[in-house]
Motif scaffolding. Structure first.
Motif, mmCIF file in Angstrom:
data_model
loop_
_atom_site.group_PDB
_atom_site.id
_atom_site.type_symbol
_atom_site.label_atom_id
_atom_site.label_comp_id
_atom_site.label_asym_id
_atom_site.label_seq_id
_atom_site.Cartn_x
_atom_site.Cartn_y
_atom_site.Cartn_z
ATOM 1 N N ILE A 20 0.861 -1.192 0.000
ATOM 2 C CA ILE A 20 0.000 0.000 0.000
ATOM 3 C C ILE A 20 0.892 1.236 0.000
ATOM 4 O O ILE A 20 1.674 1.457 0.932
ATOM 5 C CB ILE A 20 -0.943 0.026 1.213
ATOM 6 N N GLU A 21 0.762 2.019 -1.046
ATOM 7 C CA GLU A 21 1.584 3.226 -1.201
ATOM 8 C C GLU A 21 0.848 4.454 -0.675
ATOM 9 O O GLU A 21 -0.338 4.643 -0.957
ATOM 10 C CB GLU A 21 1.932 3.418 -2.677
ATOM 11 N N GLY A 22 1.575 5.278 0.079
ATOM 12 C CA GLY A 22 1.028 6.549 0.560
ATOM 13 C C GLY A 22 -0.222 6.389 1.396
ATOM 14 O O GLY A 22 -1.243 7.004 1.087
ATOM 15 N N PRO A 23 -0.195 5.608 2.484
ATOM 16 C CA PRO A 23 -1.430 5.376 3.252
ATOM 17 C C PRO A 23 -2.013 6.642 3.851
ATOM 18 O O PRO A 23 -3.230 6.731 4.024
ATOM 19 C CB PRO A 23 -0.988 4.397 4.348
ATOM 20 N N MET A 24 -1.167 7.609 4.170
ATOM 21 C CA MET A 24 -1.653 8.888 4.694
ATOM 22 C C MET A 24 -0.772 10.014 4.176
ATOM 23 O O MET A 24 0.344 9.773 3.691
ATOM 24 C CB MET A 24 -1.671 8.876 6.235
ATOM 25 N N ASP A 25 -1.265 11.248 4.275
ATOM 26 C CA ASP A 25 -0.474 12.437 3.948
ATOM 27 C C ASP A 25 -0.764 13.460 5.031
ATOM 28 O O ASP A 25 -1.824 14.082 5.056
ATOM 29 C CB ASP A 25 -0.853 12.984 2.576
ATOM 30 N N VAL A 26 0.203 13.633 5.956
ATOM 31 C CA VAL A 26 -0.067 14.440 7.147
ATOM 32 C C VAL A 26 0.569 15.830 7.099
ATOM 33 O O VAL A 26 0.532 16.545 8.090
ATOM 34 C CB VAL A 26 0.359 13.691 8.421
ATOM 35 N N GLY A 27 1.170 16.203 5.958
ATOM 36 C CA GLY A 27 1.495 17.617 5.782
ATOM 37 C C GLY A 27 2.941 18.034 5.795
ATOM 38 O O GLY A 27 3.271 19.099 5.311
#
Length: 427
Positions: free
Chosen positions: A272-279
Motif C-alpha cells: 500500500i503506497e502513501g497510506p496517509m499524507d499528514v502535511g
C-alpha cells in the motif's frame, strides 16, 4: 569526445498535470477534466496538459543525443518544486546550462551531472525537471562517446554490477482500473495495478470499495494470468486511508482494515503506497512508523510504501534511516539528476527497505528508457512502467529497453576474447 552544443525545445509529456490539493478538497470530475478552481500556485486549471523540454546534446562527431525534462503529475505540492512550465525554463537550458556544459568531455558523466546539481541561476538551484532531463542527455552522450550502454555508464558511476535479468516492472492502470488491470494479468505483469485510489469515492467511506477491488484482483488474476503467475499487488491510495480513518494509525480499527486487505489479497503479497499524507516530512515519517509498528505487532504482512514527502535524496535517506517504510518510491523527476535516483537506490542496500524506482505517468518515452538503465544498473526491487496511463505503451517501453540492453551486453561478453583465444592467436 567534447560536448559542442546544448539545445532545448518545449514539448509534451505522457500525461497531465493535476492539482492534487484541489482534487483532495473535493473537485468533481467532468468527463476527463475537473470542475472548480485550482488552489496550487501555477495552475490555470485543475487538470492541464503535461509539458516537457526536449534536450538535444551535440557531440564533436556531429552525433546528437537526447534527454527529456519532465515533472510529476502532482507537481507543486508535497514538498516538490513548482509547476514545471516548459516555455519559462527552456531558455535556462539554452543559456546558463549550455554555457556550463559546452566544451566538456562527454565521457565524464558523473562529473557533468554533478555540475548540474550545483549550478545556480539567479541564486536558485535548477528546477528538478531540468536536472533530470539534461542528465539523461549526459548519460546518453557518455554511452555514445564510449560505445557502450547507458546501463554500463551508470553502473561505472555508481560502482555496481548490473542486473542480468529484467527488473520487475510495476504497471499502472490509471482510473481504468479494471480493463487495464485485466491487460496486465494477460501479459503476466509482475507488480500491479497502482489503481489510482485518490478520492473517498474510490476507496469507500470506510474503505469498503478498495477492499472489494482487492478481492476482485485476486480472483481475476487467477482466471486470466499465465500458468504459475504469482503477482505482487501494489496500490497507491494517495493518503486516502488517513482521510478515511484518521490518526492514530496503530489503533485496532486501522490495523484490522489492513488485515482485511491482506486477507483479500491472499495468497499474493500486498503493498500500500502513501497510506496517509499528514502535511510535512517529519510528521509523515512518524505516522508511517506508527502504522508499521501497529501492523508488525498484529502480525499483518502488508508492506507500506513511502511516496508523499519522500521526494529528494535527503528525503529518501530520512525515511530509510527511520525505518518508516518497507519500500521507498524513488520518484525520479523529483530527485533531479538521474544519477541521484541511482544513488538513492543504492542507499537502500543493506537496510530493511527496498527501493522502487518510480517516477510518474507524466514523463516521456526518453526518460522512461533512461530510467530502465538506472533500474538495471542498480538492480532495483521494481521499476515503474511509464509514461502514460494506458499501461501497454509504458510497459512495452520499459520492459523492452531492459531486454534489449541485457541482450546487447550478453552479445558483447560473448564476443570478448578469452585467454585461450589470445594464446591461440599468439601461436
Amino acid at each position: 569526445m567534447k560536448i559542442t552544443g546544448v539545445h532545448a525545445t518545449p514539448g509534451f509529456s505522457g500525461f497531465f498535470f493535476d492539482d492534487q490539493r484541489a482534487i483532495k478538497q473535493g473537485a468533481q470530475q467532468d468527463g476527463f477534466t475537473y470542475d472548480g478552481e485550482p488552489v496550487t500556485d501555477g495552475f490555470d486549471e485543475i487538470r492541464q496538459a503535461g509539458e516537457s523540454i526536449i534536450v538535444d546534446i551535440e557531440l564533436a562527431d556531429s552525433t546528437v543525443v537526447r534527454g527529456d525534462c519532465a515533472a510529476v503529475q502532482y507537481s507543486g505540492t508535497g514538498g516538490r518544486d513548482p509547476l514545471f512550465q516548459a516555455e519559462a525554463y527552456a531558455p535556462v537550458i539554452g543559456g546558463a546550462v549550455a554555457d556550463e556544459l559546452e566544451g566538456r568531455d562527454a565521457t565524464e558523466f558523473l562529473a557533468n551531472a554533478e555540475l548540474l546539481e550545483e549550478l545556480q541561476v539567479d541564486g536558485d538551484r535548477l528546477h528538478t525537471a531540468i536536472r533530470y532531463g539534461v542528465s539523461q542527455a549526459l548519460l546518453a552522450a557518455a554511452a555514445e562517446a564510449e560505445n557502450t550502454t547507458q546501463t554500463d555508464v551508470m553502473a561505472d558511476a555508481l560502482g555496481t554490477d548490473p542486473a542480468t535479468e529484467p527488473v520487475p516492472v510495476f504497471g499502472q492502470s490509471g482510473d481504468d482500473r479494471y480493463n487495464n488491470t485485466e491487460k496486465m494479468f494477460v501479459k503476466g505483469v509482475p507488480v500491479l495495478p497502482h489503481a489510482l485510489i485518490n478520492s473517498v469515492e474510490k476507496i469507500g467511506e470506510r474503505g469498503e470499495t478498495l477492499l472489494e477491488y482487492v478481492e476482485w484482483l485476486t480472483e481475476r488474476s487467477q482466471e486470466l494470468g499465465p500458468d504459475g503467475y504469482e503477482p505482487r499487488f501494489h496500490i497507491d491510495v494517495y493518503g486516502m486511508i488517513g482521510e478515511v480513518f484518521g490518526a492514530p494509525y496503530d489503533r485496532e480499527e486501522v490495523v484490522d482494515y489492513f488485515a482485511g486487505l491482506e486477507d483479500a489479497a491472499a495468497p499474493y503479497p500486498l503493498q500500500i503506497e502513501g497510506p496517509m499524507d499528514v502535511g510535512d516530512r517529519e510528521a509523515q515519517i512518524e505516522a508511517m512508523v506508527e502504522l508499521r509498528e501497529g501492523l508488525a505487532d498484529a502480525g499483518v504482512s502488508v508492506d507500506i510504501v513511502a511516496d508523499e514527502w519522500c521526494n529528494t535524496f535527503e528525503d529518501v535517506r530520512a525515511f530509510v534511516d527511520d525505518e518508516a517504510a518497507d519500500i521507498v518510491q524513488i520518484k525520479t523527476p523529483d530527485l533531479g539528476g538521474i544519477h541521484r535516483s541511482g544513488q538513492a537506490v543504492r542507499y537502500c542496500e543493506g537496510t530493511e527497505t527496498r527501493a522502487y524506482l518510480g517516477g510518474t505517468c507524466n514523463e516521456t518515452e526518453t526518460s522512461a528508457r533512461a530510467c530502465a538503465h538506472v533500474a538495471l544498473a542498480t538492480n532495483a526491487a521494481q521499476v515503474l512502467a511509464k509514461p502514460g496511463m494506458g499501461f501497454d505503451e509504458g510497459y512495452m517501453i520499459v520492459e523492452n529497453e531492459m531486454r534489449r540492453t541485457i541482450a546487447r551486453r550478453n552479445r558483447e561478453r560473448e564476443q570478448q576474447p578469452t585467454d585461450t583465444d589470445e594464446i591461440t592467436a599468439d601461436d
